[in-house]
Design an enzyme around this catalytic site. Structure first.
Site, mmCIF file in Angstrom:
data_model
loop_
_atom_site.group_PDB
_atom_site.id
_atom_site.type_symbol
_atom_site.label_atom_id
_atom_site.label_comp_id
_atom_site.label_asym_id
_atom_site.label_seq_id
_atom_site.Cartn_x
_atom_site.Cartn_y
_atom_site.Cartn_z
ATOM 1 N N LYS A 115 0.820 -1.214 0.000
ATOM 2 C CA LYS A 115 0.000 0.000 0.000
ATOM 3 C C LYS A 115 0.852 1.261 0.000
ATOM 4 O O LYS A 115 0.428 2.299 -0.493
ATOM 5 C CB LYS A 115 -0.970 -0.002 1.190
ATOM 6 N N LYS A 197 -6.488 -11.213 -7.848
ATOM 7 C CA LYS A 197 -7.771 -11.362 -7.166
ATOM 8 C C LYS A 197 -8.747 -10.240 -7.531
ATOM 9 O O LYS A 197 -8.335 -9.098 -7.707
ATOM 10 C CB LYS A 197 -7.495 -11.321 -5.654
ATOM 11 N N LYS A 200 -12.524 -5.005 -4.569
ATOM 12 C CA LYS A 200 -13.506 -3.918 -4.646
ATOM 13 C C LYS A 200 -12.846 -2.563 -4.834
ATOM 14 O O LYS A 200 -13.496 -1.615 -5.246
ATOM 15 C CB LYS A 200 -14.445 -3.933 -3.441
#
Ligand code: TRP
Length: 334
Positions: A115, A197, A200
């Site tokens: 991140k 993957k 969202k």
């Protein structure tokens, strides 16, 4: 809710529209646990602000997530469903646990490293201590089992380390949580990049199917899903696109991979994709219908929100009080 039932805790961030991946990988399985366990399902809005969020969107997504928890069949009478920010004990325990967590441990977290790369302009302290807040979430409720995906394993391991460290100093304060290894849900991959993957927070909306996508949107996204050029429907790692669609098809219909392969081997990708699309639409339509009904019933939603926070708060307060006493905070006079 009998006392002998084991406690399960899990959470989801309201950081985007939840996807078919969240549903088949997590939510759908949660509904199967509600009779055998004492479950808490938290909407972790405090985790979500570790990356910048538009406040209006965040509030909307938090509400949508709650409605979808309910619409997929999580019963608020059987589970504690609530917003993290409504239970201040999470933040309070997280602060204390911060003081029992080492910089070196947090530096090793692979999700923090990832991140920091993807949000290089905002590597804030919250992003760094995110796993400590997650540890607090889990430990506040004397959780036995935590159903998490592979990407959260390292965080769960850290929560165990922190709990063990704390218990080592002060005695048995926290239950040491374990990963819940039940029937694993389907691992749904991104439609355009089937080796990663479905997420969202993906910027490319063609990679994801939102639980609330309209039928024609779903049909189109699946029609355009990346596949390969040999036109044979076969379950193989060399055909990640087809493998993903087969997984999705079987997860929503309950058909086995073998029989789906048999049914579609020579059908051609067009026919196969149409069948997958229709099966997904059929599975999601009742959920979407339920969300629409719930939207009309704000009083009921408000009650769920209020009662969820009360029930969670009561449990959380017990643990927090114990912890505060152990570390030496003065007793509150009431
Ligand atoms: N970090 C988790 C995720 O992004 C969400 C989460 C927060 C969570 N607190 C938790 C999951 C506690 C399980 C238990 O997926």
């Amino acid at each position: 809710m009998t006392e002998e039932k084991k406690i399960i805790f899990s959470g989801m961030q309201p950081s985007g529209l939840i996807t078919l991946g969240n549903y088949l990988g997590a939510l759908n399985n949660w509904t199967k646990l509600q009779n055998d366990y004492h479950c808490l399902y938290c909407i972790v809005d405090m985790h979500a602000i570790t990356v910048r969020q538009d406040p209006i969107k965040l509030r909307k997504q938090a509400k949508e997530l709650l409605l979808q928890y309910l619409a997929v069949g999580l019963d608020p009478e059987k589970n504690i469903i609530y917003y993290q920010s409504h239970v201040p004990q999470h933040a309070e325990l997280a602060w204390i646990l911060n003081c029992y967590t080492y910089m070196g441990e947090l530096n090793r977290m692979t999700q923090f490293k990832e991140k920091s790369l993807s949000h290089a302009d905002n590597i804030n302290a919250g992003l760094f201590t995110y796993p400590v807040l997650m540890a607090a979430d889990i430990l506040l409720y004397q959780t036995d089992l935590v159903p998490v995906g592979e990407d959260q394993r390292q965080h769960l391991e850290l929560a165990r380390d922190i709990a063990n460290r704390f218990n080592g100093v002060y005695g048995e304060v926290f239950k040491i949580p374990e990963g819940y290894i039940g029937k694993v849900g389907a691992r749904v991959m991104a439609l355009q990049e089937p080796t990663k993957k479905m997420s969202k927070s993906d910027e490319n909306k063609n990679n994801t199917i939102a639980l609330l996508d309209e039928p024609n949107v779903i049909m189109n996204k699946i029609k355009r899903a990346m596949t390969d050029s040999d036109n044979e429907v076969r379950y193989s790692d060399e055909k990640p696109g087809i493998k993903n669609l087969l997984n999705i098809y079987c997860a929503v219909t309950g058909v086995s991979i073998e029989s789906a392969e048999k049914e579609f081997t020579h059908a051609g990708y067009g026919v196969f994709k149409k069948a997958v699309g229709e099966a997904v639409v059929a599975k999601l339509q009742p959920i979407q219908q339920k969300v629409k009904e719930l939207e009309k019933n704000q009083d009921y939603i408000d009650t769920v929100i209020k009662e969820g926070a009360e029930k969670a708060g009561k449990m959380a307060y017990k643990t927090l009080q114990k912890v505060q006493k152990k570390v030496g905070f003065p007793t509150r006079v009431r």
